[in-house]
Design an enzyme around this catalytic site. Structure first.
Site, PDB file in Angstrom:
ATOM      1  N   GLU A 240       0.920  -1.081  -0.069  1.00  0.00           N
ATOM      2  CA  GLU A 240      -0.063  -0.038  -0.063  1.00  0.00           C
ATOM      3  C   GLU A 240       0.871   1.369  -0.117  1.00  0.00           C
ATOM      4  OE1 GLU A 240      -2.884  -0.186   3.089  1.00  0.00           O
ATOM      5  OE2 GLU A 240      -3.654  -1.891   2.573  1.00  0.00           O
TER       6      GLU A 240
ATOM      7  N   GLU B 259      -5.011  -8.677   0.919  1.00  0.00           N
ATOM      8  CA  GLU B 259      -5.868  -8.373   2.279  1.00  0.00           C
ATOM      9  C   GLU B 259      -7.419  -7.988   1.998  1.00  0.00           C
ATOM     10  OE1 GLU B 259      -4.249  -4.881   4.525  1.00  0.00           O
ATOM     11  OE2 GLU B 259      -2.226  -5.596   3.958  1.00  0.00           O
TER      12      GLU B 259
HETATM   13  O1  IFM Z   1      -3.958  -2.780   9.323  1.00  0.00           O
HETATM   14  C1  IFM Z   1      -3.777  -2.434   7.871  1.00  0.00           C
HETATM   15  C2  IFM Z   1      -2.750  -3.316   7.201  1.00  0.00           C
HETATM   16  O2  IFM Z   1      -1.649  -2.971   7.832  1.00  0.00           O
HETATM   17  C3  IFM Z   1      -2.649  -2.409   5.797  1.00  0.00           C
HETATM   18  N1  IFM Z   1      -3.885  -2.648   4.967  1.00  0.00           N
HETATM   19  C4  IFM Z   1      -5.115  -2.322   5.954  1.00  0.00           C
HETATM   20  C5  IFM Z   1      -5.049  -2.903   7.180  1.00  0.00           C
HETATM   21  C6  IFM Z   1      -6.620  -2.431   7.869  1.00  0.00           C
HETATM   22  O3  IFM Z   1      -6.528  -0.945   8.185  1.00  0.00           O
END
Ligand code: IFM
Length: 462
Positions: free
Chosen positions: A165, A357
């Site tokens: 990200e 994710e």
């Molecule tokens: O916890 C985070 C993760 O580190 C990166 N993506 C989003 C998740 C939730 O906010």
């Protein structure tokens, strides 16, 4: 769940170093920007920090056993740069690498594919002291670090991601200032974005590994209406959230709409000859982290403030609207956003895609008779898995799906207040006892479903 795609979908679970490891001063680890930021009064809810986190550094075997019990095909983790290179450049700390080597070997011994992310936001503090991601030398330093990790683990890890990200690293960190290092300098954020892309490209080249990708939190950007004002701000948001990453990776270019909101990306002192050419084609696969769509509109002065409002420098008069239903962290639940994103990203890139994710923060998970009921999280994951199946049936080349996250952990600016885990972590005592939630058992059943087949070894191999 397999749709028309020939290969079974790999299922996994994801974590990140600073969010779970703790042990911030052990085995030679140096300070990171998150140690520094979290120590700033008011930066993190409740004054929380990652000093102890889930103490996973000391509980590696127990935590790998949890992953094994879940039965998943793959485990996505990140490597902490300040463990491997405490000063950010130069000297390598072998004890840091030893830890990740033990982790990888334990996973492999259990038949679980390790998926490694090189940078999940824990920049060594000395690099920030020298200017951080807005400086080109940070990108140069990243390549040395990436090489050191790959030299140790490259014979066993076959799925690599450079960054997690980068939008958050650049724009939450340097523009909105709600993530480390907490700077509010719009132009610096655009400079950081370029150096994050460049460092990915250089590292992918240096690793010489056909399996190096990047993880982006791309989002469907849905203007609130067809009003030209709403469409204009939505274009700016899309440029910064999506195109600043995809365009260089796919086309080796920054487009005009992006340059309107980020004119510095046309500065030849920043974007030097060869940079964009290096970026083009540098990702062998794309990780997509999806939670929620983004709904921009031109500001009308009546919207509640949004924590990401400041994360789109150059986009004036922006409101970010959030519709119901929402999770406990305030993010709209909309699985159709994932389906649309996968189909569009497939059409745009042609790359193998992995949902690296997806998951939900929900509150009030209490342990009663050894059980934690979290039906809302089960529904969230179930509905998003259904969206993945629809995207695959529509032809998107989606290879894997990772739940965020294995266990409740340090949720950045939200501290420990927002819980995304499949496993409850008892923070009321130093024992940090882990209790698998109902969602853990439910996900284990999905993984074991005979109709699914087993995820292919080599998540992103051709
Ligand atoms: O916890 C985070 C993760 O580190 C990166 N993506 C989003 C998740 C939730 O906010």
């Amino acid at each position: 769940m397999t749709g028309s795609s020939p290969r079974p979908l790999s299922l996994g679970v994801a974590t990140a170093s600073y969010q779970i490891e703790g042990a911030v001063a052990e085995d030679g680890r140096g300070p990171s920007i998150w140690d520094t930021f979290a120590a700033r009064p008011g930066a993190v809810r409740g004054g929380d920090d990652g000093t102890h986190a889930c103490d996973s550094y000391h509980r590696l075997d127990d935590d790998v056993a949890l992953v094994r019990d879940l039965g998943v095909d793959a485990y996505r983790f990140s490597v902490a740069w300040p463990r491997v290179q405490p000063e950010g450049t130069g000297r390598i700390e072998p004890r840091g690498l030893d830890y990740y080597e033990r982790l990888v070997d334990r996973l492999l011994a259990e038949g679980i594919e390790p998926v490694a992310t090189l940078y999940h936001w824990d920049l060594p503090q000395p690099l920030e002291d020298a200017g951080g991601w807005p400086e080109r030398r940070t990108a140069e330093a990243f390549v040395d670090y990436a090489r050191a990790v790959h030299d140790r683990l490259g014979d066993r890890v076959t799925s690599w991601a450079t960054h997690n990200e980068p939008w958050c690293a650049a724009y939450l960190g340097y523009a909105a200032g709600v993530h480390a290092p907490g700077r509010q300098e719009g132009e610096a954020a655009h400079r950081a974005a370029h150096h994050l892309v460049l460092s990915h490209a250089w590292a992918a080249e240096a690793l010489g590994d056909a399996h190096t990708g990047i993880v982006l939190n791309l989002a469907p950007v849905w203007a609130e209406s067809d009003d030209p004002g709403d469409l204009a701000v939505a274009d700016g948001v899309d440029a910064i959230r999506n195109r600043v990453w995809l365009d260089p990776l796919v086309d080796g270019a920054y487009d005009e709409g992006l340059l309107r909101v980020a004119p510095v990306l046309a500065d030849p002192g920043l974007v030097r000859p060869g940079d964009l050419e290096a970026a083009r084609g540098s990702a062998a696969w794309l990780g997509i982290n999806y939670y929620t769509p983004v709904r921009p509109r031109r500001a009308r002065g009546d919207a509640p403030p949004h924590p990401e409002q400041g994360a789109f420098p150059g986009v004036a008069d922006l409101d970010l609207v959030v519709r119901e239903p929402r999770t406990d962290i305030g993010w709209e639940v909309e699985p159709r956003g994932l389906e649309e994103l996968l189909v569009r990203t497939h059409e745009r890139t042609g790359l193998p895609l992995v949902i690296t994710e997806n998951g939900a923060a929900y509150a009030d998970q209490v342990v009663v008779d050894g059980r934690v009921e979290d039906a809302d999280r089960i529904a969230y994951v179930r509905d998003h898995l259904a969206a993945v199946a629809r995207a695959r049936a529509a032809g998107a080349d989606v290879r894997g799906y990772f739940v965020w996250t294995l266990m409740d952990n340090f949720e950045w600016a939200e501290g420990y207040a927002k819980t995304f885990g499949l496993v409850h972590v008892d923070r009321s005592s130093p024992s940090l006892t882990r209790t698998p939630k109902a969602s853990f058992h439910w996900f284990a059943e999905q993984v074991a479903a005979p109709a699914r087949g087993r995820g292919a070894a080599g998540l992103v191999s051709p």
